[in-house]
Design an enzyme around this catalytic site. Sequence first.
Site, PDB file in Angstrom:
ATOM      1  N   LYS A 115     -11.193  45.668  -4.724  1.00 60.90           N
ATOM      2  CA  LYS A 115     -11.605  44.300  -5.656  1.00 60.90           C
ATOM      3  C   LYS A 115     -12.503  43.376  -4.147  1.00 60.90           C
ATOM      4  CE  LYS A 115      -7.708  43.467  -8.254  1.00 60.90           C
ATOM      5  NZ  LYS A 115      -6.845  42.300  -9.029  1.00 60.90           N
ATOM      6  N   LYS A 165      -0.254  45.154 -17.604  1.00 62.70           N
ATOM      7  CA  LYS A 165       0.717  44.347 -16.760  1.00 62.70           C
ATOM      8  C   LYS A 165       1.543  43.685 -17.278  1.00 62.70           C
ATOM      9  CE  LYS A 165      -3.743  42.084 -14.806  1.00 62.70           C
ATOM     10  NZ  LYS A 165      -3.472  42.222 -13.829  1.00 62.70           N
TER      11      LYS A 165
END
Length: 353
Positions: A262, A154
Amino acid sequence: MNELQYGYIKRNLEFSFQAKTSRGEIKTHAAYLVYAFHPSNPTLKGWGEASPLMGLSIDGTDNFEEQLSTILAYFNEGNSPLSVDLTSFPAVRFAIETAQLDLFNGGEQIVFDNTFIYGKSIPINGLVWMDSIDNMLVQAVTKIQEGYTCIKFKIGAHDFDVECKMLEQIRKQYPADRVEIRLDANGAFAPDDAVLKLKELARFGIHSIEQPIAPRQLDEMEEVCGKSPIPVALDEELIGLDPEEHGAKLLKFIKPKYLILKPTLLGGLGMSAKWVRKANEHEMDWWATSALESNIGLNAIAQWTAVQKTSLPQGLGTGNLYTNNIEGPLLAKAGALHFLPQNAWKLPHPELD
């Protein structure tokens, strides 16, 4: 199907570490474990999960539990879930869908007949959470030493040059032919300098980058995808969109290399399957990623992934995040998600919670 009854149990999942994201630090995550049963056999239950992410899911609102309770009460009055438009409640749709599939398959947390539950593990990436640069390096090296060959960082929370030095350190130890690096910017880059940053990052042999700029900037994202030396993956860009109505136009215009799916955010497994078909039509690849679900939601996503035709590492290594997860047969280890049938599910009991 409208004869089924529904209920839910709320569990506040507690992180086992300081979980820092682009939306700040999170210490707990509310999971709503939805169950379905037939009145003639109330002890046999199928389980699903509705756990929207605050600040990201379109149904991640402060009154989500109230809305979930109202929706389930409507179903319990004899109304079929098929009669309700759950577009604005993707997490609820995911939960109802998987609870029904589980129930119809015997209530043993078998959502699909698939190779995963028979011992074929799923390759996964090792996620490096936002933290200090030193701690992120420790996370990455630890994951690699544990057997992960695909690491996802990230980025966007630190100074760009500092993050580049971090990646450079990893590459000095682990070349691209040994460790694949994925990046997730969560929309952190400004459109006017995104391409310059991507060109700089490319020297580290990056496999892909998720959502380099914020969503709903279609012209800018199309330009980034066209000029980036790093393949771009769309993530937040897909949230709230119907793959049939908007998906084809979006993918044809932006032309990303990858899609991130997702189910909690997209509206379930059926909706995710539609995105897979759109990706195939446009010769794009994809991988599935959990959205911090408990093992109930993660299990459903993993089984769905196992029936798809994909060999890429998936983002399904989140089962070890919590101190109070639902215990069961899932195990993330050595770069893969495994299903260990000897580790029985320890499901909650609605009558006791």
